[in-house]
Design a protein around this motif. Structure first.
Motif, mmCIF file in Angstrom:
data_model
loop_
_atom_site.group_PDB
_atom_site.id
_atom_site.type_symbol
_atom_site.label_atom_id
_atom_site.label_comp_id
_atom_site.label_asym_id
_atom_site.label_seq_id
_atom_site.Cartn_x
_atom_site.Cartn_y
_atom_site.Cartn_z
ATOM 1 N N UNK A 61 5.968 -6.522 -11.249
ATOM 2 C CA UNK A 61 4.664 -5.897 -11.007
ATOM 3 C C UNK A 61 3.996 -6.444 -9.746
ATOM 4 N N UNK A 62 4.139 -7.746 -9.505
ATOM 5 C CA UNK A 62 3.514 -8.336 -8.320
ATOM 6 C C UNK A 62 4.142 -7.783 -7.043
ATOM 7 N N UNK A 63 5.471 -7.751 -7.008
ATOM 8 C CA UNK A 63 6.153 -7.238 -5.821
ATOM 9 C C UNK A 63 5.881 -5.753 -5.634
ATOM 10 N N UNK A 64 5.852 -4.993 -6.740
ATOM 11 C CA UNK A 64 5.584 -3.560 -6.640
ATOM 12 C C UNK A 64 4.180 -3.303 -6.132
ATOM 13 N N UNK A 65 3.205 -4.131 -6.575
ATOM 14 C CA UNK A 65 1.833 -3.972 -6.098
ATOM 15 C C UNK A 65 1.756 -4.247 -4.601
ATOM 16 N N UNK A 66 2.509 -5.264 -4.144
ATOM 17 C CA UNK A 66 2.510 -5.593 -2.716
ATOM 18 C C UNK A 66 3.087 -4.429 -1.910
ATOM 19 N N UNK A 67 4.188 -3.846 -2.376
ATOM 20 C CA UNK A 67 4.782 -2.696 -1.684
ATOM 21 C C UNK A 67 3.846 -1.495 -1.674
ATOM 22 N N UNK A 68 3.075 -1.350 -2.747
ATOM 23 C CA UNK A 68 2.189 -0.188 -2.890
ATOM 24 C C UNK A 68 0.855 -0.374 -2.179
ATOM 25 N N UNK A 69 0.555 -1.605 -1.747
ATOM 26 C CA UNK A 69 -0.701 -1.873 -1.062
ATOM 27 C C UNK A 69 -1.901 -1.873 -1.978
#
Length: 291
Positions: free
Chosen positions: A18-26
Motif C-alpha cells: 500500500x505504501x509503494x502503491x500510494x507513492x506511485x499514485x501520488x
C-alpha cells in the motif's frame, strides 16, 4: 467506480504494497487504502489479501486487474484518437462496399490511397442488400462503393471507378474452360448457381429466356463467398462480374452474344459538408489507373 480507483488498484497489484502503491499514485497511503476499500465494497468482494510483506491478490483481484488493464489500454486509445482528431493528425473514414463488388482492383487502390494520405484510416463495411446511398445522407458512412444506381440523390458526388462485364464463372478444370468464348446453349448442361444479391439478376435471366435458354438454379445464395466456393469446387456455373471472381480455383469466360456491363462508382456527400479527407479519397479514386 472512478478512474483514479482503477490506476490505484493497478499500482497496488504491481507492488502488493500500500505504501509503494500510494507513492506511485501520488496520494497518501490512507487515501489509497480508502479508495481500494470503496472499490471492494462496490465490487462485492476482497481484492487483496492483506498480510504485510506477503500480501497477494485474491482470485477476484486477479480478474479485476486483467479487466482494468484492458480499460487502461482502451482509455489511452480514446485519448490518442481525441488528440489526433483535434490536431488533424488522424481521421477514420467509414466506407461501405456493396457485397457484389469484389476486391480485385480495389485493394490496390486502397493501398495507394493510404500511402498518399497517411493521416487517414479506412474502415470497410459491407453494404447490405437493403442499403443504398441514402446511408450517406444519414451519416452512417462517409462513402459507398457500389454499382451505379438508376436514381441518385442530387446531394451526392458520384465518381466512376471502372466498368466490368458479366461473364461465366466456373472451376479451373471445368469442361467449358477449353473454350475462349462459351456458347449460351452449353450452359444448360451444368448446374446453375443463382446469385440472389446480384443487382442485374433479372436482366441476366431475361436475356437467356429470350434466347430460349431457361436456367434452372440448383443452388441459390445471397452469400457471394458461398456462391463462388460452390462453383470453384465442382461442375456448377454462375454468371458474375468479371472483377468479382476472387475464390481460388474460379475462372471466367465470356459468353457468346451476352453483352452486359455495370459501372462501379464511389459516392460521397457533395460540397463542403463532406470531410476533407473523404474528398481526398474521392479525388484519388478519380485519378487512379483502374485498368
Amino acid at each position: 467506480m472512478e478512474l483514479n480507483q482503477i490506476s490505484y488498484f493497478i499500482n497496488l497489484a504491481e507492488t502488493l504494497n500500500f505504501t509503494a502503491a500510494a507513492r506511485l499514485s501520488g496520494v497518501s497511503q490512507p487515501s489509497l487504502t480508502r479508495a481500494i476499500r470503496r472499490l471492494e465494497e462496490e465490487l462485492g468482494g476482497q481484492l487483496i489479501h492483506r498480510d504485510g510483506k506477503n500480501s497477494r491478490l485474491t482470485g477476484l483481484g486477479q480478474d479485476v486487474e486483467a479487466e482494468f488493464r484492458r480499460m487502461v489500454v482502451a482509455m489511452k486509445s480514446v485519448r490518442d484518437h481525441s488528440e489526433n482528431w483535434a490536431m488533424g493528425k488522424h481521421c477514420v473514414l467509414d466506407v461501405a462496399v456493396a457485397s457484389t463488388v469484389g476486391p480485385t482492383g480495389l485493394t490496390a487502390f486502397l493501398k495507394s490511397a493510404l500511402l498518399a494520405a497517411p493521416s487517414i484510416e479506412i474502415r470497410l463495411h459491407s453494404l447490405q442488400a437493403s442499403e443504398d446511398t441514402s446511408e450517406l445522407l444519414s451519416g452512417r458512412y462517409h462513402a459507398c462503393i457500389l454499382p451505379r444506381e438508376a436514381r441518385l440523390e442530387r446531394k451526392l458526388d458520384v465518381h466512376p471507378l471502372f466498368r466490368e462485364r458479366f461473364v461465366l464463372g466456373c472451376s479451373a478444370n471445368h469442361p467449358l474452360t477449353a473454350n475462349e468464348v462459351v456458347r449460351g446453349e452449353d450452359l444448360l448442361e451444368f448446374p446453375f448457381v443463382d446469385r440472389l444479391t446480384c443487382e442485374f439478376r433479372d436482366q441476366i435471366l431475361d436475356h437467356f429466356v429470350r434466347k430460349g435458354l431457361l436456367m434452372h438454379p440448383r443452388f441459390r445464395s445471397s452469400r457471394e463467398d458461398w456462391v463462388q466456393r460452390v462453383v470453384a469446387d465442382g461442375d456448377a456455373i454462375c454468371i458474375l462480374p468479371e472483377r468479382s471472381a476472387s475464390a481460388r480455383g474460379l475462372v471466367t469466360r465470356p459468353i457468346d452474344g451476352f453483352h452486359l456491363e455495370r459501372e462501379i462508382v464511389i459516392a460521397t456527400i457533395s460540397g463542403s459538408t463532406a470531410p476533407a479527407e473523404i474528398r481526398k479519397i474521392a479525388q484519388l479514386a478519380a485519378e487512379h489507373a483502374w485498368s
